[in-house]
Motif scaffolding. Structure first.
Motif, PDB file in Angstrom:
ATOM      1  N   THR A 142       0.861  -1.180   0.000  1.00  0.00           N
ATOM      2  CA  THR A 142       0.000   0.000   0.000  1.00  0.00           C
ATOM      3  C   THR A 142       0.901   1.235   0.000  1.00  0.00           C
ATOM      4  O   THR A 142       1.984   1.214   0.579  1.00  0.00           O
ATOM      5  N   LEU A 169      -8.660   2.546   0.721  1.00  0.00           N
ATOM      6  CA  LEU A 169      -8.414   1.689   1.879  1.00  0.00           C
ATOM      7  C   LEU A 169      -9.323   2.002   3.058  1.00  0.00           C
ATOM      8  O   LEU A 169      -9.311   1.285   4.057  1.00  0.00           O
ATOM      9  N   ILE A 189      -9.837  -3.959   1.551  1.00  0.00           N
ATOM     10  CA  ILE A 189      -8.689  -4.550   2.237  1.00  0.00           C
ATOM     11  C   ILE A 189      -8.794  -6.064   2.241  1.00  0.00           C
ATOM     12  O   ILE A 189      -7.829  -6.780   1.964  1.00  0.00           O
ATOM     13  N   VAL A 218       2.587  -8.473   3.605  1.00  0.00           N
ATOM     14  CA  VAL A 218       2.002  -7.141   3.409  1.00  0.00           C
ATOM     15  C   VAL A 218       3.029  -6.088   3.807  1.00  0.00           C
ATOM     16  O   VAL A 218       3.645  -6.178   4.874  1.00  0.00           O
ATOM     17  N   HIS A 261       2.751  -2.287   4.406  1.00  0.00           N
ATOM     18  CA  HIS A 261       1.779  -1.198   4.513  1.00  0.00           C
ATOM     19  C   HIS A 261       2.498   0.128   4.774  1.00  0.00           C
ATOM     20  O   HIS A 261       2.973   0.390   5.878  1.00  0.00           O
ATOM     21  N   TYR A 280       1.037   3.209   3.422  1.00  0.00           N
ATOM     22  CA  TYR A 280       0.115   4.310   3.141  1.00  0.00           C
ATOM     23  C   TYR A 280      -0.237   5.193   4.336  1.00  0.00           C
ATOM     24  O   TYR A 280      -0.031   6.395   4.308  1.00  0.00           O
ATOM     25  N   HIS A 319      -4.710   3.080   9.082  1.00  0.00           N
ATOM     26  CA  HIS A 319      -5.293   1.873   8.495  1.00  0.00           C
ATOM     27  C   HIS A 319      -4.649   0.595   9.041  1.00  0.00           C
ATOM     28  O   HIS A 319      -5.038  -0.508   8.653  1.00  0.00           O
ATOM     29  N   SER A 320      -3.679   0.739   9.918  1.00  0.00           N
ATOM     30  CA  SER A 320      -2.919  -0.425  10.386  1.00  0.00           C
ATOM     31  C   SER A 320      -3.786  -1.463  11.086  1.00  0.00           C
ATOM     32  O   SER A 320      -3.582  -2.671  10.928  1.00  0.00           O
ATOM     33  N   ILE A 340      -5.588  -3.442   8.503  1.00  0.00           N
ATOM     34  CA  ILE A 340      -4.618  -4.264   7.772  1.00  0.00           C
ATOM     35  C   ILE A 340      -4.297  -5.524   8.570  1.00  0.00           C
ATOM     36  O   ILE A 340      -4.328  -6.649   8.041  1.00  0.00           O
ATOM     37  N   LEU A 343       4.665  -2.791   8.866  1.00  0.00           N
ATOM     38  CA  LEU A 343       3.915  -1.545   8.962  1.00  0.00           C
ATOM     39  C   LEU A 343       4.870  -0.357   9.060  1.00  0.00           C
ATOM     40  O   LEU A 343       5.812  -0.381   9.865  1.00  0.00           O
TER      41      LEU A 343
END
Length: 297
Positions: free
Chosen positions: A5, A55, A61, A71, A73, A75, A79-80, A83, A97
């Motif tokens: 992302t 997202l 997702i 993944v 991530h 972005y 949003h964690s 996710i 993350l």
């Protein structure tokens, strides 16, 4: 499959360049917004599937998480939680993350959300999934950043420049290029980086005044920096907030200008040889871009 992302964002683009330069062989799925420029993805030569969407929609997702092993991530920290939840539900093996060193701020509104999110994702991931958290400091590197680019423009225009608390606060800006490489190194070292947290700071701490002086010199400006005591700076910040009826609230920004934001990256150096460039080297790249843009106007 690797899900990324934020690949078209500031640090995401440098991560993708690392994947390209290292001829990454695995399948990649990237989430992008409708407005994203995806030329770099189209021309990457990599096996990339692009999924357009938002997202903020948890259904998206869950959709993009299918058949994914890892993944990455980048972005948005907010949003964690979604996710991690979706990754666990879809039996993903590993999640990386990208968060922020803002978690360490002593000012509540700068850190409270970050602390809550991190504690919740760590708790959710425990014994269920391999989780690595990366925390960059102030990111810079080109004129699309939201940090040094502003100061470059201001110092270029102003002959006299105010410094909150005489610019004594320490910062440790990190170049987006160094982050792109660090992201790649974390990705390809799953056994070493699993279930660890890394602060990704710049080469070494530097005072705000030192950083601004370097910028001024590289712009060939004779900027006069004058100190503004913290009490006066705070008075002005509160006055502006009152006059604007709350619309112009820079109180926390002023407070953080007096806060040291320098963080040790020794663990990253030890685990994957993280060696970020010096600030004067990195900022010169950005200033040269700024000069080139101005010449083309």
């Amino acid at each position: 499959m690797l899900l990324i992302t934020g690949v078209t964002g500031h640090t995401g683009r440098y991560f993708l360049k690392q994947l390209i330069n290292n001829n990454y062989q695995g399948k990649i799925r990237c989430t992008v917004r409708k407005s994203s420029n995806i030329e770099i993805i189209k021309n990457s030569g990599l096996n990339i599937e692009v999924v357009v969407g938002d997202l903020n929609e948890e259904s998206l997702i869950d959709k993009v998480m299918q058949d994914v092993q890892t993944v990455f991530h980048i972005y948005n920290i907010h949003h964690s939680k979604s996710i991690i939840k979706s990754a666990i539900n879809n039996k993903v093996k590993r999640v990386i993350l990208v968060h922020t060193t803002g978690i360490y701020s002593r000012y509540k509104s700068a850190s409270v959300d970050y602390i809550r999110i991190e504690s919740e994702v760590i708790k959710a991931a425990r014994d269920k999934i391999s989780l690595t958290i990366l925390r960059p400091t102030m990111i810079y590197g080109d004129m699309c950043d939201h940090n040094m680019s502003k100061f470059i423009k201001m110092i270029d225009k102003l002959r006299i420049f105010p410094l909150v608390n005489d610019g004594k606060g320490l910062i440790q800006p990190v170049n987006a290029r160094d982050l792109g490489k660090a992201y790649y190194d974390v990705l390809i070292n799953p056994s070493i980086t699993a279930n660890k947290q890394y602060d990704l700071s710049g080469d070494k701490p530097i005072s705000i005044k030192e950083a601004f002086t370097i910028i001024s010199n590289k712009l060939n400006r004779n900027t006069i920096f004058f100190p503004v005591p913290m009490k006066i700076s705070m008075f002005i910040a509160y006055l502006l907030k009152g006059i604007s009826i709350g619309k112009l609230d820079i109180i926390e920004k002023v407070l953080r200008m007096g806060e040291d934001r320098a963080y040790n990256h020794e663990l990253a150096k030890k685990d994957f040889n993280y060696m970020p460039m010096a600030f004067d080297e990195g900022i010169e790249i950005e200033i040269n871009e700024f000069k080139k843009i101005n010449l083309n106007i």
